[in-house]
Structures are given as structure tokens and as C-alpha cells.
Design an enzyme around this catalytic site. Structure first.
Site, PDB file in Angstrom:
ATOM      1  CD  GLU A  45      -0.744   6.473   6.410  1.00  0.00           C
ATOM      2  OE1 GLU A  45       0.381   6.067   6.226  1.00  0.00           O
ATOM      3  OE2 GLU A  45      -1.742   5.882   5.957  1.00  0.00           O
ATOM      4  CB  CYS A  79      -9.678   4.637   0.291  1.00  0.00           C
ATOM      5  SG  CYS A  79      -8.116   5.129   1.054  1.00  0.00           S
ATOM      6  CG  ASP A 123      -1.793   1.216   1.366  1.00  0.00           C
ATOM      7  OD1 ASP A 123      -2.320   1.668   0.332  1.00  0.00           O
ATOM      8  OD2 ASP A 123      -1.948   1.761   2.474  1.00  0.00           O
ATOM      9  CB  SER A 124       0.188   4.779  -0.630  1.00  0.00           C
ATOM     10  OG  SER A 124      -0.997   4.824   0.143  1.00  0.00           O
ATOM     11  CG  HIS A 174      -5.788   4.996   4.580  1.00  0.00           C
ATOM     12  ND1 HIS A 174      -5.167   4.551   3.456  1.00  0.00           N
ATOM     13  CD2 HIS A 174      -4.812   5.463   5.394  1.00  0.00           C
ATOM     14  CE1 HIS A 174      -3.866   4.759   3.570  1.00  0.00           C
ATOM     15  NE2 HIS A 174      -3.626   5.306   4.739  1.00  0.00           N
ATOM     16  CB  CYS A 177      -2.983   0.751  -2.447  1.00  0.00           C
ATOM     17  SG  CYS A 177      -3.076   2.480  -2.913  1.00  0.00           S
TER      18      CYS A 177
HETATM   19  N1  DGL Z   1      -4.775   3.369   0.799  1.00  0.00           N
HETATM   20  C1  DGL Z   1      -4.826   4.103  -0.444  1.00  0.00           C
HETATM   21  C2  DGL Z   1      -6.016   3.572  -1.289  1.00  0.00           C
HETATM   22  O1  DGL Z   1      -6.581   2.557  -1.008  1.00  0.00           O
HETATM   23  C3  DGL Z   1      -5.084   5.564  -0.309  1.00  0.00           C
HETATM   24  C4  DGL Z   1      -4.141   6.456   0.306  1.00  0.00           C
HETATM   25  C5  DGL Z   1      -3.303   7.269  -0.653  1.00  0.00           C
HETATM   26  O2  DGL Z   1      -3.749   8.303  -1.198  1.00  0.00           O
HETATM   27  O3  DGL Z   1      -2.159   6.873  -0.796  1.00  0.00           O
HETATM   28  O4  DGL Z   1      -6.379   4.183  -2.248  1.00  0.00           O
END
Ligand code: DGL
Length: 277
Positions: free
Chosen positions: A162, A194, A18-19, A196, A81
């Protein structure tokens, strides 16, 4: 040369990336139904948020991280992600070839939603990158033309989460101001597109008071991981070595948030993937 999937062992690890640390919600769900699997997680915290980056940059990061996970001998790579899944799934699959299975967080979710709803209006909230790709609307419509899809970019949410801002007055104000948008009126279901967003699921549920079904990807993706490994006879039945959790940039705030994203005690380690670039 990395081995092909045919020569991978049941004990080979599952790579997840993931990011940032949002993908830990997916790792957590996988660990819950597959406690014997060794996970190798990579959070690209040095480049967080992906949602604001160009498609070319995200493809580059995703390819490099996948290469790292293949070198760790992973039998499967889970792109935990949505932003990376929406722009880099095909290119990662191409690069990885027969060396591992590649799972996006999007396909299992759109299949589930299309199976659940014959008609109706489906809301999608996600980063700018995911919404710009329009992948949810395209895939849902391909699977079921009579579905209406309302997609809304909610770029403040991932950085807010985050940084540990949820379940408080600030998060409630931000979340409600997005959910009140006319675009999302009269939806039957809302996809939290997302990784998150499971962390703010209770606040979203509170807003809709059970009138809208909330769909989060973590459990759906974990089930799909289970089925794919079972199909290939690659489920791990023996207790394996400890999972590894890497980040490209280490901060105390990431380490603290980790406890909320993943329900077991884990140690974040910095891995300098981008050094000497
Ligand atoms: N976790 C990332 C997603 O599912 C989003 C966060 C980001 O912008 O890096 O899209």
C-alpha cells in the site's frame, strides 16, 4: 427502502469494497471483462489495515459500507478483501438479503483450486485476520479432504505494498523471508489470499521459478461476477456513466499508488462515511 434484486436494472452499479486500495486489483479485473459496468468502489483507508483489527470491528465496517453501497442502488456487492470476506461475508449477506448479490473473494477461489487439484499441498499467504479465521483451510478441506493446506500470516506485505514498496530490494527481502519458512516447503500451489498481493506476483514467481502455481483471486473473482450477472440477466450491455472511487481517508500516497493498482485513469474521492461516529 432499497429495491430488491428483481427490480434492479442492468445499468445498476456494482459495489466493490476493500480496506484500502488493494481491492482495486479486483475492480481492475472486473472492468477488463465487463467494461460497460459502472463500478462504485469504496476503500476504507481510514481503517487500513483490516488484517490487524478484531473480527467485530471488521464486521461493523463491512456492514456500514455495504449499507452505503445498497443506498447507491448496487445490484451486486463484491467484498474485494480477503480479511473482510473471511469474517463478514455471512453477516453482510444476511443484512443485504434480496437487495443485491454478495460475492466474497474466497468462495470462487477455493472452488477453482479444489477443481484443479485432486491432491497435493496448497500454500495460503494472507493477513493475520484471514489466517486466524482458517477459512481457506476449512473450505478447501470441505471440498476435497485429501488436500493438505499450509497457511502462513504475512502481515508486513499489505502495508508494504500500500505504501508503494514492491519490486525493489526491500520487498524482495521481506517476500523471500516469508516464502522461505519451513511451513511453505514442497507446496504445489500458492494462493495469494490478499487482494494487495497481485502487485508482488512477479517477485513471488521469481522466487519459485515456475515450480509452484501462483493463484491470484482477481481474475477468478471477475469471472464469477460475470457468470452471476449473466445468470440473473443483469449484465449491462449499454455504455454507462463513469465509475466512482471513494476512500474514507485521502492521502497523496494512496492517490499515487492507485495508478499501479488500476490500469485506467481514476479519480479518488474522499467520502466521509465515518464522520459523526
Ligand atoms: N486487501 C486486504 C485483504 O485482502 C488486506 C489488507 C488489510 O490488512 O487491510 O485481506
Amino acid at each position: 427502502m432499497a429495491k430488491s434484486i428483481k427490480n434492479k436494472l442492468n445499468t445498476s452499479p456494482i459495489g466493490i469494497f476493500d480496506s484500502g486500495i488493494g481491492g482495486l486489483t479486483v475492480a481492475n479485473a472486473i472492468h477488463k471483462i465487463l467494461p460497460n459496468e459502472q463500478l462504485i468502489y469504496f476503500g476504507d483507508t481510514a481503517h487500513f489495515p483490516y488484517g490487524e483489527k478484531s473480527a467485530d470491528s471488521i464486521k461493523y465496517y463491512a456492514l456500514r459500507i455495504s449499507d452505503f453501497l445498497i443506498k447507491q442502488n448496487c445490484k451486486m456487492i463484491v467484498i474485494a478483501c480477503n480479511t473482510a470476506s473471511s469474517v463478514a461475508y455471512q453477516i453482510v449477506k444476511q443484512q443485504v438479503g434480496d437487495k443485491a448479490m454478495v460475492v466474497s473473494v474466497i468462495e470462487p477461489v477455493v472452488s477453482r483450486v479444489a477443481a484443479l487439484y485432486q491432491h497435493g499441498k496448497i500454500g495460503v499467504i494472507a493477513t493475520k485476520g484471514t489466517i486466524k479465521s482458517d477459512v481457506y483451510a476449512k473450505r478447501l478441506k470441505e471440498l476435497n479432504q485429501s488436500l493438505q493446506v499450509a497457511s502462513l500470516a504475512t502481515p508486513l506485505l499489505a502495508p508494504m505494498i500500500e505504501e508503494g514498496f514492491f519490486n525493489n530490494k526491500i520487498s524482495k527481502t521481506v517476500i523471500n523471508s516469508y516464502l522461505e519458512r519451513p511451513k511453505l516447503k514442497k507446496i504445489d500451489a500458492l494462493i495469494l489470499a490478499c487482494t494487495h498481493y497481485p502487485l508482488i506476483r512477479p517477485e513471488i514467481e521469481d522466487y519459485y521459478k515456475q515450480k509452484v502455481k501462483i493463484i491470484d483471486s482477481a481474475e477468478i473473482v471477475a469471472e464469477s461476477v460475470f457468470n452471476l450477472l449473466a445468470d440473473k440477466g443483469l449484465l449491462n450491455t449499454a455504455k454507462t456513466v463513469k465509475s466512482k472511487f471513494y476512500v474514507s481517508d485521502f492521502t497523496e500516497s494512496f492517490a499515487n499508488s492507485t495508478k499501479i493498482f488500476y490500469k485506467g485513469k481514476i479519480q479518488l474521492e474522499r467520502f466521509p462515511l465515518w464522520e459523526n461516529e
